[in-house]
Every structure is written in structure tokens, then in C-alpha cells.
Write a protein that holds these residues in place. Structure first.
Motif, PDB file in Angstrom:
ATOM      1  N   LYS A  33       4.173   5.498   0.519  1.00 46.06           N
ATOM      2  CA  LYS A  33       5.178   5.882   1.505  1.00 46.06           C
ATOM      3  C   LYS A  33       4.563   6.346   2.823  1.00 46.06           C
ATOM      4  CE  LYS A  33       9.364   8.697   1.921  1.00 46.06           C
ATOM      5  NZ  LYS A  33      10.252   9.686   1.251  1.00 46.06           N
ATOM      6  N   LYS A  34       3.367   6.882   2.778  1.00 40.12           N
ATOM      7  CA  LYS A  34       2.721   7.381   3.988  1.00 40.12           C
ATOM      8  C   LYS A  34       1.879   6.315   4.690  1.00 40.12           C
ATOM      9  CE  LYS A  34       2.434  12.165   2.340  1.00 40.12           C
ATOM     10  NZ  LYS A  34       1.512  13.310   2.047  1.00 40.12           N
ATOM     11  N   THR A  78       6.031   1.299   2.268  1.00 41.78           N
ATOM     12  CA  THR A  78       5.256   1.616   3.462  1.00 41.78           C
ATOM     13  C   THR A  78       6.071   1.374   4.738  1.00 41.78           C
ATOM     14  OG1 THR A  78       3.129   1.220   4.539  1.00 41.78           O
ATOM     15  CG2 THR A  78       4.304  -0.699   3.750  1.00 41.78           C
TER      16      THR A  78
END
Length: 228
Positions: free
Chosen positions: A36-37, A60
Motif C-alpha cells: 500500500k505504501k 500500490t
């Protein structure tokens, strides 16, 4: 909404791309590490098939750059409800300003979907028509890199302009985890010792120079991987 004919072509293109991406072990090894980061730069996004694959497989965020107006408009409509992708109607090089984008020699113009994959800033590239061109905006790769502290993946497919982009990436390698790049002027994928049947031979010296530099820095097939 995309018209029915364009939608059919889009789905056909995406299906073909998906099969190729499914079989690319290096690509999948890289994207399987995304989270996700993570930040991905899709430079030369075309109609977004690679971005779409990554969005489906990961959570992402993608920043996509595409100079061809038709491709850009298709991407905007394609991802209209997806907040994890930012799309820019820009070419990427080592300068900021405007440039001519040369179209495929068989293209009927910027709105010809059949020949949207070959346009280039480089009129020396094979299969282009020097008289068939449009003006587009260009952003400096250094300007893009300055916006991020860390980038997980940079995918490059820019029809010959990779040689203007890569030096800046190499200089900022500390903030970039991986690079996938399609090279023009490269040897035949099945026999890289042969100089025969090289497409875009004009770029072969650029290719050899950058590959030698990457190998000297132990970055080739370690940080940067060729994208076919």
C-alpha cells in the motif's frame, strides 16, 4: 463511455498484455513485493495495460506519464474511478518544455488507435513518418524524481528516449528499488551476440554504452532489468 469499437480493441490489447505479463517472472517477482505504501512510475504508459495489471495485483499507487493524447484520454476514462493512479499527459526526458511527437508511418493521425504504440520523440526511430507529428509537453525526469523520497518501481517504455532518462535514474538509484526498461537498439533477445536484425540500429551505441555503465556499477539484472 468508450465507443463499442474502441472498447473491443482495448479489451483485446489488455488480454494480450495480460498473457505476456503473467509469464514474465522478473516482473511478477518485483510487483509481488509492492504494498500500500509503494510508489510506481509508469513512464510511457500507452493505454495503461501495465498499470492496470499492477493495480489489479497490488494496492500500490501509480504515477503514469503518456504523451499521446488519445492514449491519455483512454487512460483517464479507463481509470476514472480509481484513485490509486495519477495520469499525466506528458512525455518524459531530460528537459522541460515542448517537443514534436512523431507518429507511426502508417498512422492516419493522433486519433488512429491502430498505431498508438510506436510514437516517439526521436524521429530516427524505425517506422516513423517525420512529416506526421504533433506538439506535446515534456517534463524533466529530475523534476519527477524530486517529488519522492522512495520509489519502488520505474517502468520505462519510451521508444528511444530511455537514454535521456536513465542517467538521472542511475544518479538517484539510492531512492529507486527497481527499474524495468525497454531498450531500443538492443540485440535480438534470443542471441545478444549477434548484430544482425537489430531494430532501431540508430540507438545501438546508446544501448551498449548504458548497458556497460550498468554492468560496471553492478546494476544490470540486479537493479535494472530489460523489458521486452
Amino acid at each position: 463511455m468508450l465507443n463499442q469499437n474502441l472498447l473491443f480493441k482495448l479489451l483485446s490489447s489488455d488480454s494480450k498484455a495480460r498473457m505476456e505479463l503473467d509469464s514474465n517472472k522478473i516482473f511478477n517477482k518485483i510487483i509481488n513485493k509492492l504494498n500500500k505504501k509503494s510508489i510506481v512510475l509508469d513512464i510511457g504508459a500507452n493505454i495503461g495495460n501495465v498499470s492496470n495489471y499492477i493495480l489489479e495485483k497490488t494496492n500500490t499507487t501509480i504515477f503514469a506519464f503518456e504523451p499521446n493524447r488519445l492514449c491519455f484520454e483512454i487512460m483517464v476514462r479507463r481509470f476514472i474511478d480509481n484513485e490509486r493512479i495519477k495520469i499525466y499527459n506528458l512525455a518524459v526526458s531530460n528537459y522541460q518544455g515542448t517537443s514534436e511527437l512523431y507518429l507511426h508511418k502508417n498512422s492516419k493521425g493522433i486519433n488512429d488507435f491502430n498505431y498508438i504504440e510506436s510514437s516517439s520523440l526521436k524521429n530516427q526511430k524505425d517506422n516513423l513518418a517525420k512529416e506526421s507529428k504533433v506538439m506535446i509537453n515534456v517534463i524533466n525526469i529530475s523534476e519527477i524524481l524530486s517529488k519522492f523520497n522512495e520509489i519502488d518501481l520505474v517502468k520505462i517504455d519510451v521508444e528511444g528516449s530511455e537514454y535521456e532518462i536513465l542517467p538521472a535514474l542511475i544518479a538517484e538509484q539510492h531512492k529507486i528499488k527497481n527499474v524495468l526498461c525497454e531498450f531500443h537498439g538492443a540485440f535480438n533477445n534470443t542471441n545478444k551476440n549477434q548484430m544482425t536484425n537489430i531494430k532501431n540500429r540508430h540507438f545501438t551505441k546508446n544501448y551498449l554504452d548504458i548497458i556497460n555503465l550498468l554492468k560496471e556499477k553492478n546494476l544490470y539484472n540486479n537493479w535494472l532489468y530489460e523489458w521486452f
